[in-house]
Write an enzyme that holds these catalytic residues in place. Sequence first.
Site, PDB file in Angstrom:
ATOM      1  N   GLU A  57      63.854  38.064 -17.545  1.00 51.71           N
ATOM      2  CA  GLU A  57      64.582  37.279 -16.799  1.00 51.71           C
ATOM      3  C   GLU A  57      63.846  36.990 -15.329  1.00 51.71           C
ATOM      4  O   GLU A  57      63.826  35.873 -14.917  1.00 51.71           O
ATOM      5  CB  GLU A  57      65.855  37.956 -16.344  1.00 51.71           C
ATOM      6  N   CYS A  89      67.899  43.522 -13.292  1.00 51.28           N
ATOM      7  CA  CYS A  89      67.725  42.043 -13.508  1.00 51.28           C
ATOM      8  C   CYS A  89      68.916  41.341 -12.962  1.00 51.28           C
ATOM      9  O   CYS A  89      68.734  40.079 -12.552  1.00 51.28           O
ATOM     10  CB  CYS A  89      67.255  41.675 -15.170  1.00 51.28           C
ATOM     11  N   ARG A 189      48.946  44.965 -37.533  1.00 52.76           N
ATOM     12  CA  ARG A 189      48.655  46.046 -36.823  1.00 52.76           C
ATOM     13  C   ARG A 189      48.563  45.898 -35.359  1.00 52.76           C
ATOM     14  O   ARG A 189      49.159  46.846 -34.754  1.00 52.76           O
ATOM     15  CB  ARG A 189      47.185  46.406 -37.209  1.00 52.76           C
ATOM     16  N   THR A 201      44.297  58.700 -48.432  1.00 54.41           N
ATOM     17  CA  THR A 201      43.632  57.693 -48.156  1.00 54.41           C
ATOM     18  C   THR A 201      42.281  57.829 -46.974  1.00 54.41           C
ATOM     19  O   THR A 201      41.301  57.125 -47.378  1.00 54.41           O
ATOM     20  CB  THR A 201      44.466  56.545 -47.407  1.00 54.41           C
TER      21      THR A 201
END
Length: 380
Positions: A57, A89, A189, A201
């Site tokens: 804003e 804001c 990613r 992995t």
Amino acid sequence: MSEKPQTPDERFMAEALEAGQNGHPSPNPHVGAVVVSAGGETVGVGHHEVAGADHAEVAALKAAGDRARGGTLYVTLEPCNHHGRTPPCVEAIVRAGIVRVVIGCRDPNPQVTGGGIEALRKAGIHVEAGILEGRAEELLAPWAKYVTTGLPFVRLKLALSLDGRIATRTGASRWVTGPEARARVHLLRSQCDAVLVGVGTVIADDPRLNVRHVEGPSPKRVVLDTKLRTPLHARLVETAQEIPTWIICSHHASAETREALEARGVRVWPVEENASGRVDVSKALRLLASRGIVTLLVEGGSEVAGSFLAGELADELHAFLAPKLLGPRGRAGAVDWCGPAEPSEAPQLVNPTWELCGRDAYVHGRIAHGHPETIPPTRA
């Protein structure tokens, strides 16, 4: 897919939604805003770039300057009315002379006291809420889950062959999919706070898990490693000084190995084990959220993917399907888990989107874990 906006309010809110996709504001939400002059012209567009910077804003109001007076502010999320790292804001909106505020969705944060909508109305500003609410909620979904549950929003990524395999009979997995699909994964990613894999992995592929094929920041890297089997010479460890790298292990893991990893810049976080003697994934997620991880990309392998699906912990699926047949006997598929008893109980995508990435098919969408009615369709 949402219908094309028709009314002026929908058109300007669509501009705000597009702006809100920019930036890297985590752990704050993605928010976009547009200022429209009294004459109906867009005079300011803003988004929340990073935590601590101007909210959307304020950025839009600064871009508009004096042209904001007497105009309308469109914002995807209810303006804040509290002091955080930046002033409220609501105060900036009132000072700018805005006479009307149009809001996509209300603030879901249970910790926020004092509603922005009520404060704006008390200041004599006309407020309308719920314009393109479904799309605003979709933009806000990761942060909304984070602030209401204390868990990250989880995107599960799979790269598999037509017969559901992620490697050949020798264990080779580079590359199942093509370069276009890999570039899309790197884009994913760059849009997440952290990327997570299992230690299997790390041992098998020695990945870097950084962002290389697109422009964008590399996420934090997380390894689920119950017994601290991550090699000290792994590329994740060797680059831990460059990109934050975390390993989540059991309380029973080797203290000596933990010290060696931490000496190389890796942060090691122990959590409780589950009944199978492995890191409890739900507790690992809660730990990550407590460390400011709002969006988490889970990249595998098959046991990790199975754990997230079995625990109903994944919010989105991003699957890349290569036109290949790998088919090794006796090896797990892309997801290694018990699975549902009946097809009707299977996790499924709600309103899936299908695309082509080079020669590969890419399907993505929100996951309903055997209960598709729990995720409403995207609304205009």
